[in-house]
Design a protein around this motif. Structure first.
Motif, PDB file in Angstrom:
ATOM      1  N   ASP A  58       0.920  -1.244  -0.051  1.00 39.86           N
ATOM      2  CA  ASP A  58       0.047  -0.119  -0.012  1.00 39.86           C
ATOM      3  C   ASP A  58       0.962   1.116  -0.109  1.00 39.86           C
ATOM      4  O   ASP A  58       1.475   1.589   1.016  1.00 39.86           O
ATOM      5  CB  ASP A  58      -1.003  -0.164   1.315  1.00 39.86           C
ATOM      6  N   LEU A  59       1.102   1.686  -1.049  1.00 43.71           N
ATOM      7  CA  LEU A  59       2.077   2.859  -1.368  1.00 43.71           C
ATOM      8  C   LEU A  59       1.930   4.282  -0.558  1.00 43.71           C
ATOM      9  O   LEU A  59       2.630   4.863  -0.312  1.00 43.71           O
ATOM     10  CB  LEU A  59       2.411   3.215  -2.943  1.00 43.71           C
ATOM     11  N   SER A  60       0.403   4.209  -0.261  1.00 48.15           N
ATOM     12  CA  SER A  60       0.035   5.635   0.311  1.00 48.15           C
ATOM     13  C   SER A  60       0.175   5.489   1.710  1.00 48.15           C
ATOM     14  O   SER A  60       0.534   6.695   2.234  1.00 48.15           O
ATOM     15  CB  SER A  60      -1.465   5.761  -0.027  1.00 48.15           C
ATOM     16  N   SER A  61       0.143   4.503   2.421  1.00 46.19           N
ATOM     17  CA  SER A  61       0.474   4.381   3.814  1.00 46.19           C
ATOM     18  C   SER A  61       2.049   3.774   4.036  1.00 46.19           C
ATOM     19  O   SER A  61       2.247   3.876   5.288  1.00 46.19           O
ATOM     20  CB  SER A  61      -0.575   3.397   4.481  1.00 46.19           C
ATOM     21  N   GLY A  62       2.517   3.062   3.105  1.00 44.15           N
ATOM     22  CA  GLY A  62       3.765   2.536   3.441  1.00 44.15           C
ATOM     23  C   GLY A  62       3.807   0.926   3.888  1.00 44.15           C
ATOM     24  O   GLY A  62       4.772   0.149   4.036  1.00 44.15           O
ATOM     25  N   GLU A  63       2.383   0.713   4.335  1.00 44.21           N
ATOM     26  CA  GLU A  63       2.234  -0.755   4.886  1.00 44.21           C
ATOM     27  C   GLU A  63       2.408  -1.854   3.814  1.00 44.21           C
ATOM     28  O   GLU A  63       1.634  -1.884   2.733  1.00 44.21           O
ATOM     29  CB  GLU A  63       0.929  -0.897   5.743  1.00 44.21           C
ATOM     30  N   LEU A  64       2.789  -3.252   4.328  1.00 46.89           N
ATOM     31  CA  LEU A  64       2.530  -4.292   3.529  1.00 46.89           C
ATOM     32  C   LEU A  64       1.554  -5.093   4.136  1.00 46.89           C
ATOM     33  O   LEU A  64       1.231  -5.050   5.358  1.00 46.89           O
ATOM     34  CB  LEU A  64       3.819  -5.027   3.532  1.00 46.89           C
ATOM     35  N   LYS A  65       0.556  -5.722   3.118  1.00 49.58           N
ATOM     36  CA  LYS A  65      -0.569  -6.547   3.438  1.00 49.58           C
ATOM     37  C   LYS A  65       0.020  -7.950   3.052  1.00 49.58           C
ATOM     38  O   LYS A  65      -0.011  -8.053   1.835  1.00 49.58           O
ATOM     39  CB  LYS A  65      -1.820  -6.006   3.174  1.00 49.58           C
ATOM     40  N   PHE A  66      -0.148  -8.831   3.751  1.00 48.60           N
ATOM     41  CA  PHE A  66      -0.072 -10.233   3.424  1.00 48.60           C
ATOM     42  C   PHE A  66      -0.329 -11.345   4.165  1.00 48.60           C
ATOM     43  O   PHE A  66      -0.920 -11.030   5.577  1.00 48.60           O
ATOM     44  CB  PHE A  66       1.575 -10.490   3.180  1.00 48.60           C
ATOM     45  N   ASP A  67      -0.613 -12.420   4.152  1.00 46.33           N
ATOM     46  CA  ASP A  67      -1.139 -13.719   4.762  1.00 46.33           C
ATOM     47  C   ASP A  67      -0.177 -14.731   4.496  1.00 46.33           C
ATOM     48  O   ASP A  67      -0.179 -15.339   3.524  1.00 46.33           O
ATOM     49  CB  ASP A  67      -2.585 -13.916   4.303  1.00 46.33           C
ATOM     50  N   ASN A  68       0.815 -15.117   5.476  1.00 44.46           N
ATOM     51  CA  ASN A  68       1.487 -16.330   5.233  1.00 44.46           C
ATOM     52  C   ASN A  68       1.292 -17.037   6.539  1.00 44.46           C
ATOM     53  O   ASN A  68       2.027 -18.192   6.460  1.00 44.46           O
ATOM     54  CB  ASN A  68       3.198 -15.851   5.440  1.00 44.46           C
ATOM     55  N   PHE A  69       0.193 -17.100   7.132  1.00 37.30           N
ATOM     56  CA  PHE A  69      -0.316 -18.198   8.202  1.00 37.30           C
ATOM     57  C   PHE A  69       1.001 -18.479   9.049  1.00 37.30           C
ATOM     58  O   PHE A  69       1.022 -19.821   9.058  1.00 37.30           O
ATOM     59  CB  PHE A  69      -0.843 -19.223   7.402  1.00 37.30           C
ATOM     60  N   ASN A  70       1.699 -17.668   9.561  1.00 35.52           N
ATOM     61  CA  ASN A  70       2.571 -17.886  10.453  1.00 35.52           C
ATOM     62  C   ASN A  70       3.806 -18.678   9.893  1.00 35.52           C
ATOM     63  O   ASN A  70       4.264 -19.749  10.302  1.00 35.52           O
ATOM     64  CB  ASN A  70       2.302 -18.597  11.784  1.00 35.52           C
ATOM     65  N   GLU A  71       4.162 -18.250   8.495  1.00 38.94           N
ATOM     66  CA  GLU A  71       5.271 -18.832   8.016  1.00 38.94           C
ATOM     67  C   GLU A  71       4.510 -20.304   7.171  1.00 38.94           C
ATOM     68  O   GLU A  71       5.555 -20.942   6.503  1.00 38.94           O
ATOM     69  CB  GLU A  71       6.613 -18.931   8.627  1.00 38.94           C
ATOM     70  N   ARG A  72       3.475 -20.702   7.257  1.00 35.22           N
ATOM     71  CA  ARG A  72       3.110 -21.924   6.682  1.00 35.22           C
ATOM     72  C   ARG A  72       2.831 -21.810   5.268  1.00 35.22           C
ATOM     73  O   ARG A  72       2.991 -22.558   4.325  1.00 35.22           O
ATOM     74  CB  ARG A  72       1.641 -22.570   7.387  1.00 35.22           C
ATOM     75  N   TRP A  73       2.567 -20.588   4.610  1.00 35.72           N
ATOM     76  CA  TRP A  73       2.283 -20.359   3.518  1.00 35.72           C
ATOM     77  C   TRP A  73       3.361 -19.258   2.728  1.00 35.72           C
ATOM     78  O   TRP A  73       3.220 -18.710   1.546  1.00 35.72           O
ATOM     79  CB  TRP A  73       0.928 -19.295   3.209  1.00 35.72           C
ATOM     80  N   GLY A  74       4.411 -19.043   3.388  1.00 37.97           N
ATOM     81  CA  GLY A  74       5.552 -18.108   2.974  1.00 37.97           C
ATOM     82  C   GLY A  74       6.372 -17.961   4.067  1.00 37.97           C
ATOM     83  O   GLY A  74       6.113 -17.466   5.007  1.00 37.97           O
TER      84      GLY A  74
END
Length: 123
Positions: A58-74
């Motif tokens: 999100d370039l306007s806030s600088g935040e990253l949004k993701f779901d890696n399920f406590n590293e099970r998905w990434g």
């Protein structure tokens, strides 16, 4: 004179995201609404190796949004590698805008040392 700098990264620059993806051999980022596990997020999406869902910048806030399920998905390591590449590319872009030259050295521990040459010395 040299200075040691630590950076808390906010991802706000599309050109630096693109350069980081290119540096890491990733597909170019795409601005879209991306499906995460139970939600959606809009922004510049980056598909990290081994990640089930993309990272959304999100370039306007600088935040990253993701779901890696406590590293099970990434793995967090892949995200950290991307953030390091982003920070390096962002610093290089800004230095070059000001007419400075930049040299880069990858250190044994995986960190990256940038030397920015300005008129009259290095920073």
């Amino acid at each position: 004179m040299s200075h040691i700098v630590q950076i808390q990264t906010q991802v706000r620059d599309a050109a630096a995201v693109t350069a980081a993806c290119r540096r890491l051999g990733l597909a170019p980022p795409i601005h879209q609404v991306a499906k995460l596990f139970t939600s959606t997020a809009e922004g510049l999406t980056v598909q990290l190796p081994g990640w089930q869902y993309p990272v959304v910048c999100d370039l306007s806030s600088g935040e990253l949004k993701f779901d890696n399920f406590n590293e099970r998905w990434g793995s967090r390591e892949k995200l950290d590698t991307f953030l390091q590449a982003y920070a390096v590319e962002r610093a290089k872009i800004e230095a070059r805008k000001k007419g400075h030259t930049v040299s880069e050295q990858t250190l044994v521990d995986g960190s990256i040392k940038l030397t920015i040459q300005v008129a009259g010395g290095a920073v």
